[in-house]
Design a protein around this motif. Sequence first.
Motif, mmCIF file in Angstrom:
data_model
loop_
_atom_site.group_PDB
_atom_site.id
_atom_site.type_symbol
_atom_site.label_atom_id
_atom_site.label_comp_id
_atom_site.label_asym_id
_atom_site.label_seq_id
_atom_site.Cartn_x
_atom_site.Cartn_y
_atom_site.Cartn_z
ATOM 1 N N LEU A 148 -0.368 7.479 10.523
ATOM 2 C CA LEU A 148 -0.245 8.781 10.500
ATOM 3 C C LEU A 148 -1.380 9.799 11.055
ATOM 4 N N ARG A 149 -0.879 10.960 11.290
ATOM 5 C CA ARG A 149 -1.727 11.908 11.185
ATOM 6 C C ARG A 149 -1.554 13.071 11.607
ATOM 7 N N ALA A 150 -2.905 13.871 10.626
ATOM 8 C CA ALA A 150 -3.002 15.299 9.996
ATOM 9 C C ALA A 150 -2.940 16.250 11.171
ATOM 10 N N ARG A 151 -1.909 17.217 11.522
ATOM 11 C CA ARG A 151 -1.844 17.881 12.148
ATOM 12 C C ARG A 151 -2.766 19.510 12.056
ATOM 13 N N ALA A 152 -2.703 20.152 13.168
ATOM 14 C CA ALA A 152 -3.871 21.668 12.353
ATOM 15 C C ALA A 152 -3.275 22.378 11.759
ATOM 16 N N GLU A 153 -1.628 22.787 12.536
ATOM 17 C CA GLU A 153 -0.595 23.736 11.739
ATOM 18 C C GLU A 153 0.327 23.133 10.673
ATOM 19 N N LEU B 103 -9.448 5.162 8.294
ATOM 20 C CA LEU B 103 -9.206 6.400 8.303
ATOM 21 C C LEU B 103 -10.282 6.696 9.205
ATOM 22 N N ARG B 104 -9.257 7.421 10.285
ATOM 23 C CA ARG B 104 -10.089 7.343 11.748
ATOM 24 C C ARG B 104 -10.929 9.320 11.392
ATOM 25 N N ARG B 105 -11.609 9.889 10.935
ATOM 26 C CA ARG B 105 -12.400 11.714 11.273
ATOM 27 C C ARG B 105 -11.610 12.136 12.379
ATOM 28 N N LEU C 44 1.080 -1.011 0.127
ATOM 29 C CA LEU C 44 0.139 -0.048 0.002
ATOM 30 C C LEU C 44 1.007 1.118 -0.032
ATOM 31 N N TYR C 45 0.840 1.991 -1.057
ATOM 32 C CA TYR C 45 1.890 3.427 -1.212
ATOM 33 C C TYR C 45 0.574 4.084 -1.436
ATOM 34 N N LEU C 46 1.061 5.758 -0.167
ATOM 35 C CA LEU C 46 0.647 6.981 -0.320
ATOM 36 C C LEU C 46 1.245 7.934 -0.877
ATOM 37 N N ARG C 47 0.411 8.984 -1.411
ATOM 38 C CA ARG C 47 1.041 10.311 -1.054
ATOM 39 C C ARG C 47 0.548 11.141 -0.459
ATOM 40 N N LEU C 48 1.509 11.869 0.976
ATOM 41 C CA LEU C 48 0.088 12.769 1.456
ATOM 42 C C LEU C 48 0.855 14.662 1.108
ATOM 43 N N ASP C 49 -0.176 15.352 1.043
ATOM 44 C CA ASP C 49 0.126 16.765 0.639
ATOM 45 C C ASP C 49 -0.943 17.577 1.886
ATOM 46 N N PRO C 50 -0.054 17.014 3.244
ATOM 47 C CA PRO C 50 -0.630 18.034 4.913
ATOM 48 C C PRO C 50 -1.624 19.481 3.942
ATOM 49 N N ALA C 51 -0.186 20.313 2.890
ATOM 50 C CA ALA C 51 -1.121 21.671 3.243
ATOM 51 C C ALA C 51 -2.420 21.897 2.534
ATOM 52 N N ARG C 52 -2.959 20.390 1.565
ATOM 53 C CA ARG C 52 -3.829 20.808 0.588
ATOM 54 C C ARG C 52 -4.948 19.551 1.683
ATOM 55 N N GLY C 53 -4.361 18.860 2.504
ATOM 56 C CA GLY C 53 -5.118 17.772 3.228
ATOM 57 C C GLY C 53 -5.881 16.717 2.833
ATOM 58 N N THR D 158 -5.688 5.038 -8.652
ATOM 59 C CA THR D 158 -5.099 5.659 -7.418
ATOM 60 C C THR D 158 -6.269 6.145 -6.939
ATOM 61 N N THR D 159 -6.780 6.287 -5.611
ATOM 62 C CA THR D 159 -8.040 6.843 -5.111
ATOM 63 C C THR D 159 -6.962 7.938 -3.483
ATOM 64 N N GLU D 160 -7.773 9.341 -4.230
ATOM 65 C CA GLU D 160 -7.459 10.441 -3.184
ATOM 66 C C GLU D 160 -9.377 10.762 -1.929
ATOM 67 N N VAL D 161 -8.114 10.760 -0.657
ATOM 68 C CA VAL D 161 -8.684 10.651 0.226
ATOM 69 C C VAL D 161 -8.597 12.478 1.305
ATOM 70 N N ASP D 162 -10.025 12.858 1.688
ATOM 71 C CA ASP D 162 -9.425 13.819 2.885
ATOM 72 C C ASP D 162 -8.512 13.735 3.585
ATOM 73 N N LEU D 163 -8.048 14.252 4.132
ATOM 74 C CA LEU D 163 -7.345 13.794 4.929
ATOM 75 C C LEU D 163 -7.052 15.031 6.487
ATOM 76 N N ALA D 164 -8.307 15.969 6.842
ATOM 77 C CA ALA D 164 -8.557 16.771 7.338
ATOM 78 C C ALA D 164 -7.509 16.688 8.736
ATOM 79 N N PRO D 165 -7.303 17.775 9.196
ATOM 80 C CA PRO D 165 -6.096 18.351 10.387
ATOM 81 C C PRO D 165 -7.491 17.375 11.350
ATOM 82 N N GLY D 166 -6.408 16.281 12.363
ATOM 83 C CA GLY D 166 -7.066 15.675 13.508
ATOM 84 C C GLY D 166 -7.326 14.266 12.963
ATOM 85 N N SER D 167 -6.942 14.000 11.332
ATOM 86 C CA SER D 167 -7.576 12.377 11.131
ATOM 87 C C SER D 167 -6.309 11.947 11.186
#
Length: 717
Positions: free
Chosen positions: A711-716, A612-614, A589-598, A640-649
Amino acid sequence: MVGVSDGQTSAQAPAAARTRVGRPLLSLALASMMDDVQAHSGAVYLLSPAEPVLEMAVMAGLPRAFAAPWERVGLSAPIPVAEAVRDRRLVWVGGEEEMAARYPRIAVVLPYPFALAAVPVATGSTAYGAVFVTWPGAHPPELSDREREHLTAACDRLAKRLERAMEESRPLLPEPDLLGVPPMGGAAGTLGTVEAARLVARLPYGLCSLDLHGRIAFANAAAAELIGLPVSRLLGTQLWASVPWLNDPVYEDRYRAALMSQQTTSFVALRPPGDWLSFRMYPSTTGLSVRVTRARAVAEMRRAGPQPGDAPSRLVTISQVLTLAGALTEAVGVQDVVQLVADEIAPAVGSQALVVLGSRAGRLHVLGHRGYPDAQVVERFDGLPLAEPTPGAHALNTGVPAFFDSREQLERLYPSRHATPDGFAAWAYLPLIASGRPVGTCVLAYAEPHPFPADERAVLTSLGGLIAQALERALLYDAKHQLAHGLQAALLPHSLPPLAGIDSASRYLPATHGMEIGGDFYDLVPTRGGAAAVIGDVQGHNVTAAGLMGQIRTAVRAYTTVGQAPEEVMGSTNRLLIDLGADLFASCLYLRLDPARGRAVMARAGHPPPLLRRPDGRVRVLDLAGGPLLGIDGSAVYPTTEVDLAPGSVLALYTDGLIESPGVDIEDALAGLGERLTEAGELPLDELADHLVRHSTAARERLDDVALLLLRARAEV
């Protein structure tokens, strides 16, 4: 073996609470217990006050030789009496098959049909020891409620009496073992007795009466003629000791089998030069009757019997070696060997401390030790040259055991030991020789001066050979274990890189079977504006799988660094795996993370779906589109599949070792992982990773490797 003596008892103590001087407390309690439940043998063990060892105090119904390997047993030993004390419960073994399944060490030495119950002798606060009783093989496979109640109540009463004896400081006196009624003396009793003797004398076949120790108490003239020795030379002896061609442990084993099982047993033996005799044994609780006849049907057999010049065998010695050999087969690593020697062998031979020495690069090395109050006393020998004049080095260099009855004897041969006292008074230095080469020395130390008679030296030397084989296996295992873990550690990331906007945590647990090395992997690679994460699983739990895993991880990192998109990284890795021709497949399983765009873009190759825990706590399984396992089809594509990664996810990536367990539906296991992620998702990631692994049934059993990447997305950002 103890009885209770009053000494000076308190005048206020009730008369019923006192025990008369010299009254055999344990013997009477055991005899009463056996009578209540109609058992035919038993023993009382008491805990040693100075060490976690159970010592046989008194035995009844059978000679103590039957239980010789277990006269002293470590409290941690896997035998019923030790288990009864440890768990404070009655232990029941219903027969020969159950004994073999649960307690193979006992079954190897006593492979006979009998049932056994072991009961702790303990009050609410103190354990004093345990009792075991046995029944013949005809006993029902289950212990009746009546028998259970009688045994438990009797042991409770015995514990209270021992407690009272200790409170009143009454010393414990030795007690004799209890055997059956002794054989009757002569035939000068009644007329009926005389006629019985005449009847037996007229019979055309041989008859012998053996006591519980196997000694001949009576033999008629026909038996003496068939065996070839006069009655006067047979009386008071054991057949296998007085008759050279019966000097074989197989024949003594038949006597033991008859007494243990209380069932008729038989054997045939060759009386040189060519006469086959049949011996049939009829047991009771007081001894055995033996019928001796000519065996017509075995004249054509060609069994090489023991020769008159053969040295006598002692089955007790063979039993001791068998049970300890069974214990040593369970040892895996070097420390397992040291622990088993401490738990099983040292108590059996009366030793209070031990050291296991090995050699490396011409120097002694302490592989382990037990029983020394000051560890520095032992550790100062670590690193000594093998040429140093020490008894441990000498035994290892020469392969010759050394026995020292006293400190004076040791210091006379090794004056340097004057300066290195260890607090003990006698020693046995056993060279450990395996595959024709020395692998170490086992040192057994005794607190008091200890003579080593010839038979004990023979037993200890035999045990040294068994310890050597176990140690050789353990040294090889430890070397492979270190190599495997070193390779695994080199192939996995030592730490996860810090990332802007992303927190991360990982766990890796090797399978508990095999070499504890496998093909599960994970990685986190910083990229411009984000990061790439990968997790995968190569088939197998061996060095080949681990090596291929390292190549795949390196390839993924290289393709990521040159800027390939997720679907390209998967396709390139797939073709590489096929080109390598390893005949192994891998999930990934491979994924590319873009935290700036979530956002996160994912590609999957036959791998379990991530969770994925929202931020609101809800968890869903990301059922991504994907392609086949890597290494199957060179033309495969990986959408590929694109997934929302909001802060706190929180994204949970894992291998199947975290969820797959025998008998558990995969959907239920995945749902359980989701529930745990829901409940604990707010924890810091390291604590969350520990929580998910700790509460996973599959991870506890570890039939497969386990890899987890959180992996957890941070707000800042």
